[in-house]
Design an enzyme around this catalytic site. Structure first.
Site, PDB file in Angstrom:
ATOM      1  N   THR A  36       0.837  -1.205   0.000  1.00 25.81           N
ATOM      2  CA  THR A  36       0.000   0.000   0.000  1.00 25.81           C
ATOM      3  C   THR A  36       0.866   1.247   0.000  1.00 25.81           C
ATOM      4  O   THR A  36       0.407   2.317  -0.415  1.00 25.81           O
ATOM      5  CB  THR A  36      -0.906   0.025   1.248  1.00 25.81           C
ATOM      6  N   ASP A  37       2.139   1.132   0.450  1.00 23.97           N
ATOM      7  CA  ASP A  37       2.940   2.370   0.601  1.00 23.97           C
ATOM      8  C   ASP A  37       3.163   3.076  -0.729  1.00 23.97           C
ATOM      9  O   ASP A  37       2.978   4.284  -0.837  1.00 23.97           O
ATOM     10  CB  ASP A  37       4.251   2.124   1.375  1.00 23.97           C
ATOM     11  N   SER A  68      32.337  -4.881   5.857  1.00 21.78           N
ATOM     12  CA  SER A  68      31.110  -5.543   6.289  1.00 21.78           C
ATOM     13  C   SER A  68      31.471  -6.817   7.037  1.00 21.78           C
ATOM     14  O   SER A  68      32.036  -7.749   6.459  1.00 21.78           O
ATOM     15  CB  SER A  68      30.251  -5.888   5.069  1.00 21.78           C
ATOM     16  N   GLY A 122      17.133 -11.284   3.519  1.00 20.76           N
ATOM     17  CA  GLY A 122      16.214 -12.062   2.672  1.00 20.76           C
ATOM     18  C   GLY A 122      15.026 -12.629   3.420  1.00 20.76           C
ATOM     19  O   GLY A 122      14.297 -13.464   2.890  1.00 20.76           O
ATOM     20  N   SER A 126      13.673  -6.259   6.206  1.00 24.59           N
ATOM     21  CA  SER A 126      14.253  -4.985   5.782  1.00 24.59           C
ATOM     22  C   SER A 126      15.659  -4.734   6.266  1.00 24.59           C
ATOM     23  O   SER A 126      15.976  -3.662   6.795  1.00 24.59           O
ATOM     24  CB  SER A 126      13.378  -3.836   6.266  1.00 24.59           C
ATOM     25  N   ASP A 172       9.733   0.956   4.867  1.00 22.93           N
ATOM     26  CA  ASP A 172      10.821   0.332   5.632  1.00 22.93           C
ATOM     27  C   ASP A 172      11.791   1.381   6.167  1.00 22.93           C
ATOM     28  O   ASP A 172      12.192   1.358   7.333  1.00 22.93           O
ATOM     29  CB  ASP A 172      11.591  -0.659   4.742  1.00 22.93           C
ATOM     30  N   TYR A 221       8.427  -7.726  -7.579  1.00 19.83           N
ATOM     31  CA  TYR A 221       7.960  -6.573  -6.799  1.00 19.83           C
ATOM     32  C   TYR A 221       7.783  -5.363  -7.721  1.00 19.83           C
ATOM     33  O   TYR A 221       6.747  -4.699  -7.714  1.00 19.83           O
ATOM     34  CB  TYR A 221       8.980  -6.270  -5.686  1.00 19.83           C
TER      35      TYR A 221
HETATM   36  C1  GLA Z   1       8.950  -4.103   0.678  1.00 22.80           C
HETATM   37  C2  GLA Z   1       9.158  -2.640   0.292  1.00 22.80           C
HETATM   38  C3  GLA Z   1       8.160  -1.744   1.024  1.00 22.80           C
HETATM   39  C4  GLA Z   1       6.734  -2.240   0.859  1.00 22.80           C
HETATM   40  C5  GLA Z   1       6.648  -3.744   1.166  1.00 22.80           C
HETATM   41  C6  GLA Z   1       5.303  -4.303   0.838  1.00 22.80           C
HETATM   42  O1  GLA Z   1       9.273  -4.288   2.021  1.00 22.80           O
HETATM   43  O2  GLA Z   1      10.464  -2.248   0.589  1.00 22.80           O
HETATM   44  O3  GLA Z   1       8.294  -0.419   0.557  1.00 22.80           O
HETATM   45  O4  GLA Z   1       6.238  -1.940  -0.402  1.00 22.80           O
HETATM   46  O5  GLA Z   1       7.611  -4.481   0.447  1.00 22.80           O
HETATM   47  O6  GLA Z   1       4.334  -3.778   1.677  1.00 22.80           O
END
Ligand code: GLA
Length: 385
Positions: A36-37, A68, A122, A126, A172, A221
């Site tokens: 939805t973002d 890293s 993964g 985030s 995120d 995505y």
């Molecule tokens: C990933 C993206 C977010 C969001 C989600 C789905 O985490 O980074 O911005 O779109 O997917 O809600």
């Protein structure tokens, strides 16, 4: 590694000097409001007690050196002319953020950075946003730059969009920057206003990582995002005021469904219903009505599985196993989808039974062991030292 002392020691071992600062930025789990973002809608994530740490020290020249710990790899580049790393992904999150800061004409010095993280990669938690936000914040401190949390989030998102090539939304990075301990954030992704909503101490938010992550997740995505843009273009021919799917009411969708190919219609239906569910869920959480909240999580999962088509058999199984545990209010896929993790809301006294039953059931049916994390809502980015 998340022990500040060990991270600083590691920094000294690599760069022969002590770090000047240590920054922490959390991973996140989204409770509801998926995909939805980028449609300018609503999301309800919380920052978690897993984080990325950046120990840093300025340098008198224009060189950035990064180590890293997670990858046991180094990267080095000059502040003049930052390009994409040719064959490694993680340096691009760092390079993209620094390039974004430079694009704002902010005077910057070089730096040595050591990155360490206990956000699993993964899993849909985030790790990338945590890295971007931690690096942005560290460089901001080293260079006496003062960005607001929202600006830092936008900078980090911009790095991922343009430098890494994932057309992610703002969720995120926003919650990594502005998360609040013991709260989820209801974020309006159109104007970036937000409201912290307390999470009852009587429940736990549990993340179950399926251990399955599809290589094509990033391109799938981006494809979903493109479909939403197409839908806006098609619907706009009859609803000129529409600038994003956020503006579409359920009744509008039904009256103009003939404009959309069947699969596009289903994707749009997910977005429209998910926005409403997110608002309803935030209201339920505010009233500590966990039963309603859980039902909305379950509906959200069905919508992602059937309409948005981003679930997998492993994720569906994890949700089914969760639903069967007494004391679990609700369970759903969390994050971008195509693998990754589920999020479940579980009453405190049932946490142990939940962990055991879900792990056993998942292993019995898939031969895989899920990674299960009981998460605490934590604070957004900050300086530990
Ligand atoms: C990933 C993206 C977010 C969001 C989600 C789905 O985490 O980074 O911005 O779109 O997917 O809600």
């Amino acid at each position: 590694m998340s022990d500040p002392h060990a991270i600083c020691t590691d920094f000294s071992a690599h760069f022969a000097l002590r770090p000047r600062i240590l920054v922490r930025a959390p991973g996140r789990v989204n409770l509801i409001g998926e995909h939805t973002d980028y449609n300018e809608g609503f999301v309800l994530p919380m920052a978690i007690d897993r984080a990325t740490y950046v120990a840093a020290r300025g340098r008198p020249d224009q060189t950035i050196r990064i180590y890293s710990s997670q990858f046991a790899q180094e990267d080095q580049f000059s502040l003049h002319g930052i390009e994409r790393h040719p064959n490694s992904t993680w340096p691009n999150y760092v390079r993209g953020v620094i390039k974004g800061l430079l694009a704002r004409d902010l005077p910057m010095i070089g730096a040595d950075l050591l990155i360490s993280s206990d956000v699993p990669i993964g899993s849909g938690l985030s790790s990338s946003a945590a890295l971007e936000v931690a690096v942005g914040y560290a460089l901001q401190v080293l260079n006496n730059i003062n960005l607001l949390g929202e600006e830092l989030a936008l900078l980090a998102q911009g790095a991922e969009n343009s430098f890494v090539g994932v057309q992610c939304g703002i969720m995120d990075q926003f919650v990594a920057a502005l998360g609040r301990a013991n709260h989820a954030l209801l974020i309006d992704c159109r104007d970036l206003s937000y409201r912290p909503i307390p999470i009852s101490p009587d429940v736990r938010v549990i993340v179950c990582d399926s251990g399955v992550h599809h290589d094509l997740a990033d391109s799938a995505y981006n494809e979903r995002r493109a479909t939403c843009n197409t839908a806006v273009r098609l619907l706009k021919t009859r609803i000129p005021r529409l600038s994003a799917l956020r503006d579409l009411r359920p009744a509008d969708l039904e009256s103009h469904a003939d404009l959309l190919p069947p699969d596009v219609y289903m994707r749009v239906r997910h977005v429209v219903t998910e926005n409403q569910r997110t608002l309803d869920a935030a209201a339920a959480l505010e009233q500590a009505d966990l039963a309603t909240f859980g039902q909305l999580m379950n509906e959200s999962h069905r919508s992602m599985r059937d309409d948005y088509a981003i679930s997998t058999p492993e994720i569906d199984l994890l949700c089914d196993l969760a639903h069967a545990v007494p004391g679990c209010y609700g369970s759903r896929l969390t994050g971008g989808g195509f693998g990754g993790s589920t999020v479940s809301l579980v009453t405190l006294s049932a946490v142990e039974a939940f962990t055991q039953q879900v792990a056993q059931g998942y292993q019995a049916q898939t031969g895989r062991e899920p990674t299960i994390l009981v998460c605490r809502p934590s604070e957004g980015v900050g300086r530990l030292m």
